[in-house]
Design a protein around this motif. Structure first.
Motif: not given
Lengths: 284, 201
Positions: A114, A116, A122, A124, A184, A188, B195-198
């Motif tokens: 997806n 972001t 991203s 997953v 990432v 973060t 968000d997925c990556w959070q």
């Protein structure tokens, strides 16, 4: 978005820039790589292996194309009429370009990849079912598939070596696709620290692993939304616009002086990585 | 021919339904009350005695006195043995009780207490305590025990902590979709990131 709507207005969807109506507000992570500074030393690749728990697959699997170098150095030779070139190699670090309109995202049957809000592409792992459509559709071939269960059956990290694994990154199992994440896990942390102090991430506060080790400083990384960021300034001076698939400068006369370009821009992928062309002797 | 097809479809359907029923019967995915498994700890730590209300014989100690990293780190942190001893060396009244004796045995052997993990998230998930505590306790002025309780349940009434909430993705998202006020006074609201990556790494 119904399928009939999608088919009828297909060309509109492809013309549309994905973040036209939803511009990046806080962050848009982007990179620029100076090919003139790159010496092809592969330090970035090694750093990536260490940071992102990439398995070293060995010669045989490498020959089968099963390697996992999220950033790889591509070599191009100027062979000048010789059958085999022996000099004049040019290096190009190739990694996931984090396209704004990523071809891989549209084909994933389960939505495992997806976009972001920060403009990252991203992936997953626990959602991925391993259809490998994304890999087939990626024009940069920057996605890597886990053909084997490297941590267990292949025992890539035997007993004391599993201590080197980065706890902030998943150790991927068999059957999932993986690719460069722009580190990432570091982004973060930096964002969280900045948030606690009520500011946004400063330029240079966060580095990707490849950028950190590059001995010639060829890689710069930062927030394109931040007007003070080095990356933004580079994109600006090179007149490369993130939201255009054809740069205005390319038709202009002085374009030869500007070195910035994005790979396969004409495919309307809107990549987030800008390369700075290597200076050739003739052009100096 | 069609007869065969129909029959085979029927058979397959039957087998699938029976096998799925059997699978369901053997291992239910979640328990009805979302309780986690009981975790045997080396010392039966009484959360109720430490954090419980004064009326019920508790000491009303703030969660973050012991789990001190919750407000400034990704993990909340299990307190080191020094923290237990720091208070308990001065509390003579319970010095000879079995659990405290065991605690001092660890202390004299210079060994950490091997606490077991109760809230264990999968390896592909990143949960940040700091962000949640900063938002609910410091920005919104919620009581600490309430904020911690969103995910950990009413720990002040438990002895050994036990998982109270499913900690599944759907459960996380159910809260992230809600509008939360950005601070104690403002009427502005925001919801958690989706968000997925959070959360996935």
């Amino acid at each position: 978005m119904s399928i009939t709507n999608l088919l009828e207005n297909w060309s509109d969807f492809r013309q549309q820039h994905p973040s036209d109506d939803r511009p990046h507000r806080e962050y848009k992570w982007a990179m620029s790589i100076d090919l003139d500074a790159c010496t092809g030393c592969n330090a970035c690749s090694v750093a990536c292996y260490a940071e992102n728990n990439l398995p070293v697959v060995g010669k045989e699997k490498f020959l089968h194309g099963h390697s996992h170098h999220w950033i790889r150095i591509e070599r191009y030779w100027a062979n000048d009429g010789r059958e085999f070139a022996d000099q004049g190699a040019q290096f190009l670090p190739m990694l996931c370009q984090h396209c704004e309109s990523a071809p891989c995202e549209t084909v994933c049957p389960v939505g495992a990849t997806n976009h972001t809000a920060d403009g990252l592409n991203s992936q997953v792992y626990n959602r991925c079912v391993g259809s490998r459509y994304c890999n087939a559709n990626c024009p940069y071939k920057a996605r890597y598939f886990n053909w084997y269960d490297y941590p267990t059956t292949d025992n890539v990290w035997p007993e004391p070596m599993n201590q080197q694994l980065n706890p902030d990154v998943t150790v991927r199992g068999k059957g999932v696709m993986e690719k460069c994440t722009f580190c990432v896990q570091r982004l973060t942390v930096a964002k969280s620290n900045a948030r606690s102090e009520g500011r946004s991430v400063l330029d240079g506060e966060v580095q990707t692993a490849c950028q950190q080790v590059c001995p010639t400083g060829a890689i710069s990384f930062g927030n394109l939304v931040d007007p003070l960021a080095k990356v933004g300034k580079q994109w600006m001076t090179q007149q490369v616009d993130l939201n255009k698939d054809k740069q205005a400068k390319d038709v202009a006369e002085e374009a030869a002086k500007l070195r910035g370009y994005r790979i396969l821009e004409e495919l309307r992928t809107y990549p987030s990585v800008m390369y700075l062309e290597q200076l050739r002797e003739g052009s100096i | 021919m069609y007869c065969f097809l129909r029959l085979s479809v029927l058979l397959v359907g039957l087998i699938v339904s029976v096998s799925s029923y059997a699978a369901n019967a053997v291992q239910p995915l979640t328990t009805a009350d979302d309780l986690g498994p009981k975790v045997e700890q080396p010392i039966e730590f009484p959360h109720d005695r430490h954090a419980g209300d004064a009326a019920k014989g508790g000491m009303q100690i703030n969660c973050m006195y012991c789990h001190t990293y919750a407000r400034r780190s990704i993990v909340a942190g299990i307190p080191p043995l020094q923290k237990c001893i720091g208070c308990h060396q001065n509390i003579e009244s319970v010095r000879e009780t079995p659990r405290i004796k065991k605690l001092f045995e660890y202390w004299e052997a210079k060994k950490a207490v091997p606490w077991k993990k109760v809230h264990d998230l999968p390896d592909f998930v990143r949960f940040n305590h700091e962000r949640h505590i900063q938002r609910f306790v410091f920005a919104q002025n919620k009581p600490v025990q309430e904020a911690c309780g969103y995910c950990h349940g009413d720990v002040k009434t438990m002895t050994v902590a036990r998982r109270q909430k499913p900690l599944s993705m759907g459960w996380c998202v159910s809260c992230h979709q809600k509008d939360h006020p950005v601070d104690a006074t403002s009427t502005k609201t925001t919801h958690g990131p989706n968000d997925c990556w959070q959360c996935h790494k």
